[in-house]
Design a protein around this motif. Structure first.
Motif, mmCIF file in Angstrom:
data_model
loop_
_atom_site.group_PDB
_atom_site.id
_atom_site.type_symbol
_atom_site.label_atom_id
_atom_site.label_comp_id
_atom_site.label_asym_id
_atom_site.label_seq_id
_atom_site.Cartn_x
_atom_site.Cartn_y
_atom_site.Cartn_z
ATOM 1 N N THR A 5 19.371 -5.771 -11.636
ATOM 2 C CA THR A 5 18.192 -6.230 -10.912
ATOM 3 C C THR A 5 18.668 -6.532 -9.499
ATOM 4 N N VAL A 6 18.039 -5.898 -8.521
ATOM 5 C CA VAL A 6 18.422 -6.104 -7.130
ATOM 6 C C VAL A 6 17.263 -6.759 -6.390
ATOM 7 N N PHE A 7 17.563 -7.871 -5.744
ATOM 8 C CA PHE A 7 16.613 -8.529 -4.849
ATOM 9 C C PHE A 7 16.946 -7.977 -3.470
ATOM 10 N N ALA A 8 16.176 -6.981 -3.036
ATOM 11 C CA ALA A 8 16.523 -6.170 -1.871
ATOM 12 C C ALA A 8 15.857 -6.662 -0.585
ATOM 13 N N PRO A 9 16.678 -7.124 0.365
ATOM 14 C CA PRO A 9 16.125 -7.507 1.669
ATOM 15 C C PRO A 9 15.720 -6.259 2.459
ATOM 16 N N THR A 10 14.619 -6.362 3.177
ATOM 17 C CA THR A 10 14.127 -5.260 4.004
ATOM 18 C C THR A 10 14.918 -5.177 5.310
ATOM 19 N N ASP A 11 14.667 -4.115 6.051
ATOM 20 C CA ASP A 11 15.270 -3.990 7.380
ATOM 21 C C ASP A 11 14.862 -5.173 8.261
ATOM 22 N N HIS A 16 13.351 -5.795 -6.689
ATOM 23 C CA HIS A 16 12.315 -6.695 -6.186
ATOM 24 C C HIS A 16 12.609 -6.865 -4.694
ATOM 25 N N VAL A 17 11.617 -6.674 -3.862
ATOM 26 C CA VAL A 17 11.802 -6.732 -2.411
ATOM 27 C C VAL A 17 11.638 -8.171 -1.935
ATOM 28 N N ILE A 18 12.570 -8.605 -1.064
ATOM 29 C CA ILE A 18 12.512 -9.957 -0.513
ATOM 30 C C ILE A 18 12.492 -9.903 1.015
ATOM 31 N N ASP A 19 12.025 -11.004 1.608
ATOM 32 C CA ASP A 19 11.817 -11.035 3.063
ATOM 33 C C ASP A 19 12.954 -11.660 3.860
ATOM 34 N N THR A 20 14.026 -12.054 3.182
ATOM 35 C CA THR A 20 15.138 -12.744 3.849
ATOM 36 C C THR A 20 16.447 -12.319 3.196
#
Length: 178
Positions: free
Chosen positions: A61-67, A154-158
Motif C-alpha cells: 500500500t503506497v500513500f503517494a504524494p503528488t508533484d 492512495h494519493v496524499i497532498d503532503t
C-alpha cells in the motif's frame, strides 16, 4: 448444437476479458508513471533505488504524494534529498509512505495506525469523513484505492516525514500491526 457453440464462445469471452483486464493493470511504479502527477515521486523512487522493490510481488500500500506535495517542500529540500549522498534519508522518507500488504480505504478508516516498511508507525485519523495521516507532519488522503497488480495506491497532498526516533512510540489506540 449451434446454441451450445454460442454459449461456449460467450463463456470463453467472459473468462478471457477479466483476465486481460487484470493483466493490463500495471504495478505500482508503472501506474504512477501512467497516472501523471507523480513525476517527482517516480524520480525519487529511482534515486532511492526502490523501483525494483515497488515493482516486486508485494502486495504493498503506497500513500503517494503528488508533484504538488513535493513542490511544497521547503526550497532546496528535494534537490538535497535527490543527491546520492542523501540516498539513505530519501529511502527512509519514501519507505515511510509504504505499508506491507494491500490496505483498502475501507480498512484504513478503521485503523489508528499502520506500521510502515520504514519501521515506524504512521498515525491514521478520520475527521469529518476525511482521512489524515500523521507522521512528523500531517497529510490528507485525497484519492483512494487506485488498484495495481501488486497493491494499492492512495494519493496524499503532503510528503510525510517520519517522526524522530524518540517520537515514534505509541501513537495512541490499538493497531492491527500492519
Amino acid at each position: 448444437m449451434y446454441r451450445t457453440l454460442i454459449a461456449s464462445g460467450l463463456l470463453a469471452l467472459l473468462l478471457v476479458i477479466p483476465a486481460q483486464a487484470q493483466s493490463d493493470t500495471g504495478d505500482i511504479v508503472e501506474t504512477a508513471i501512467e497516472a501523471k502527477g507523480f513525476n517527482t515521486l517516480v524520480k525519487a523512487v529511482q534515486a532511492a533505488d526502490l523501483v525494483e522493490t515497488l515493482k516486486g510481488e508485494g502486495p504493498f500500500t503506497v500513500f503517494a504524494p503528488t508533484d504538488k506535495a513535493f513542490a511544497a517542500l521547503p526550497d532546496g529540500t528535494l534537490e538535497s534529498l535527490l543527491k546520492p549522498e542523501n540516498k539513505d534519508q530519501l529511502r527512509a522518507i519514501l519507505t515511510y509512505h509504504v505499508v506491507s500488504g494491500e490496505v483498502t480505504a475501507e480498512e484504513v478508516v478503521g485503523m489508528d495506525q499502520a506500521m510502515t516498511v520504514q519501521g515506524q508507525p504512521l498515525g491514521i485519523m478520520v475527521q469529518d469523513g476525511t482521512v489524515y495521516l500523521q507522521g512528523k507532519n500531517k497529510a490528507q488522503v485525497v484519492t483512494t484505492d487506485i488498484q495495481t497488480s501488486n497493491g494499492v495506491i492512495h494519493v496524499i497532498d503532503t510528503v510525510l516525514l517520519p517522526p524522530a526516533e524518540e517520537d515514534s512510540g505509541d501513537m495512541g489506540g490499538d493497531s492491527d500491526g500492519r
